[in-house]
Design a protein around this motif. Structure first.
Motif, PDB file in Angstrom:
ATOM      1  N   ILE A   8      42.783  42.489  42.943  1.00  6.34           N
ATOM      2  CA  ILE A   8      42.988  41.460  43.959  1.00  6.34           C
ATOM      3  C   ILE A   8      44.147  40.555  43.574  1.00  6.34           C
ATOM      4  O   ILE A   8      44.377  40.277  42.386  1.00  6.34           O
ATOM      5  CB  ILE A   8      41.694  40.627  44.156  1.00  6.34           C
ATOM      6  N   SER A   9      44.917  40.124  44.581  1.00  5.42           N
ATOM      7  CA  SER A   9      46.035  39.203  44.353  1.00  5.42           C
ATOM      8  C   SER A   9      46.063  38.175  45.470  1.00  5.42           C
ATOM      9  O   SER A   9      45.546  38.406  46.573  1.00  5.42           O
ATOM     10  CB  SER A   9      47.364  39.953  44.281  1.00  5.42           C
ATOM     11  N   PHE A  10      46.680  37.045  45.188  1.00  8.79           N
ATOM     12  CA  PHE A  10      46.720  35.934  46.130  1.00  8.79           C
ATOM     13  C   PHE A  10      48.150  35.481  46.372  1.00  8.79           C
ATOM     14  O   PHE A  10      48.992  35.506  45.471  1.00  8.79           O
ATOM     15  CB  PHE A  10      45.906  34.755  45.583  1.00  8.79           C
ATOM     16  N   ALA A  11      48.410  35.055  47.603  1.00 10.72           N
ATOM     17  CA  ALA A  11      49.715  34.492  47.932  1.00 10.72           C
ATOM     18  C   ALA A  11      49.971  33.269  47.056  1.00 10.72           C
ATOM     19  O   ALA A  11      49.031  32.576  46.646  1.00 10.72           O
ATOM     20  CB  ALA A  11      49.758  34.101  49.410  1.00 10.72           C
ATOM     21  N   PRO A  12      51.228  32.983  46.751  1.00 14.37           N
ATOM     22  CA  PRO A  12      51.535  31.832  45.888  1.00 14.37           C
ATOM     23  C   PRO A  12      50.912  30.532  46.368  1.00 14.37           C
ATOM     24  O   PRO A  12      50.499  29.695  45.545  1.00 14.37           O
ATOM     25  CB  PRO A  12      53.070  31.769  45.936  1.00 14.37           C
ATOM     26  N   VAL A  73      43.349  44.608  47.041  1.00 14.38           N
ATOM     27  CA  VAL A  73      43.192  43.564  48.050  1.00 14.38           C
ATOM     28  C   VAL A  73      44.288  42.519  47.886  1.00 14.38           C
ATOM     29  O   VAL A  73      44.531  42.029  46.773  1.00 14.38           O
ATOM     30  CB  VAL A  73      41.807  42.890  47.936  1.00 14.38           C
ATOM     31  N   GLU A  74      44.945  42.187  48.993  1.00 15.79           N
ATOM     32  CA  GLU A  74      45.943  41.120  49.001  1.00 15.79           C
ATOM     33  C   GLU A  74      45.471  40.029  49.961  1.00 15.79           C
ATOM     34  O   GLU A  74      45.165  40.319  51.121  1.00 15.79           O
ATOM     35  CB  GLU A  74      47.300  41.645  49.451  1.00 15.79           C
ATOM     36  N   VAL A  75      45.423  38.811  49.459  1.00 10.99           N
ATOM     37  CA  VAL A  75      44.977  37.673  50.264  1.00 10.99           C
ATOM     38  C   VAL A  75      46.200  36.823  50.591  1.00 10.99           C
ATOM     39  O   VAL A  75      46.818  36.232  49.697  1.00 10.99           O
ATOM     40  CB  VAL A  75      43.924  36.830  49.521  1.00 10.99           C
ATOM     41  N   GLY A  76      46.558  36.762  51.867  1.00 13.46           N
ATOM     42  CA  GLY A  76      47.717  35.995  52.292  1.00 13.46           C
ATOM     43  C   GLY A  76      47.358  34.566  52.649  1.00 13.46           C
ATOM     44  O   GLY A  76      46.179  34.200  52.774  1.00 13.46           O
TER      45      GLY A  76
END
Length: 263
Positions: A8-12, A73-76
């Motif tokens: 999983i990663s998150f927008a800055p 998973v990418e969370v914008g």
């Protein structure tokens, strides 16, 4: 039940919400195999009010999706300006955002404000009942299920708070048309009609007045008008908007001006 591992990663813009070890980029996360993606995102500290598009292996997904083993998973972040479907754009601010509420009202934005701490459940229920976007710096409040819509206020400085709300939601601006004390509408007031409510010095000095249709508070160009005008002109020059005609020539009375700028 197996415990699948996802990446999983998150927008800055969202990294301030998540643990420090997850701020640099994609990280592995073991889930319970049954929780929704929305629950996973919130469990890592991000209120869903702040999450924008969710991508699973590059494809858009909903918050109800249950992540499977190996998924990326990418969370914008939310798009700006953020649309608010289903109701006119109106706000509700919690007890800690009094200055922001008054500045929004100064610009003609419908901003209800609770000066007493009525509690998180009541605030969330009021947001749902009146279909208002709840503005708060309380992350827990923004995660309440009964909330209709909400937004996190990222700064503790009123100038930055105002710019953030105007940039995020792009409300129509109609300065000097709303009461900063109660959020009611302002109408032009006849000096002869309200004269008995004025102090002698005010009656001699000013000729143009406005009055709130709800609380009957009177407004005129007072000693602090220049500071209020600077807020209005700054907002209009950066974010534009329609300038209302009612109350445009009258600003806040000497007893009320200071309240606009401080809690």
């Amino acid at each position: 039940m197996s415990r699948p591992e996802i990446v999983i990663s998150f927008a800055p813009e969202l990294r301030l919400f998540v643990p420090s070890e997850r701020r640099a980029g994609p990280t592995a996360l073991v889930t319970d195999g049954s929780s929704s993606l929305g629950h996973v995102v919130e469990s890592l500290g991000v209120p869903l009010t702040e999450a924008g598009r969710l991508l699973v292996d590059g494809r858009e997904a909903t918050v109800s999706h249950v992540p499977g083993a190996g998924e990326r998973v990418e969370v914008g972040a939310v798009v700006r300006p953020q649309p608010v479907p289903g109701a006119p754009l109106r706000f509700l601010l919690d007890v800690h955002l009094g200055t922001l509420a008054r500045r929004l009202r100064l610009l003609g934005v419908d901003a209800a404000y609770e000066s007493e701490d009525i509690g998180d459940p009541a605030l969330a229920a009021l947001s749902a009942a009146e279909r208002r976007v709840l503005l708060s710096r309380d992350r827990g409040l923004l995660r309440r299920r009964e909330l209709w819509a909400g937004a996190y206020i990222y700064s503790d400085r009123p100038d930055d708070q105002l710019r953030d709300v105007l940039d995020r939601f792009a409300p129509v601006l109609a300065p000097w048309t709303r009461c900063t004390a109660c959020n009611g509408r302002l109408e032009q007031a006849d000096k002869q009609t309200v004269g008995d409510r004025l102090e002698d010095g005010t009656r001699r000095t000013y000729d143009v007045f406005a009055q709130c249709v709800d609380c009957e508070r009177l407004y005129w160009r007072g000693a602090h008008h220049a500071r209020l005008e600077a807020i209005v002109e700054g907002a209009l020059s950066e974010f534009g908007g329609a300038v209302g005609t009612e109350g445009r020539s009258a600003s806040l009375n000497a007893r009320g001006e200071r309240d606009v700028l401080t809690d």
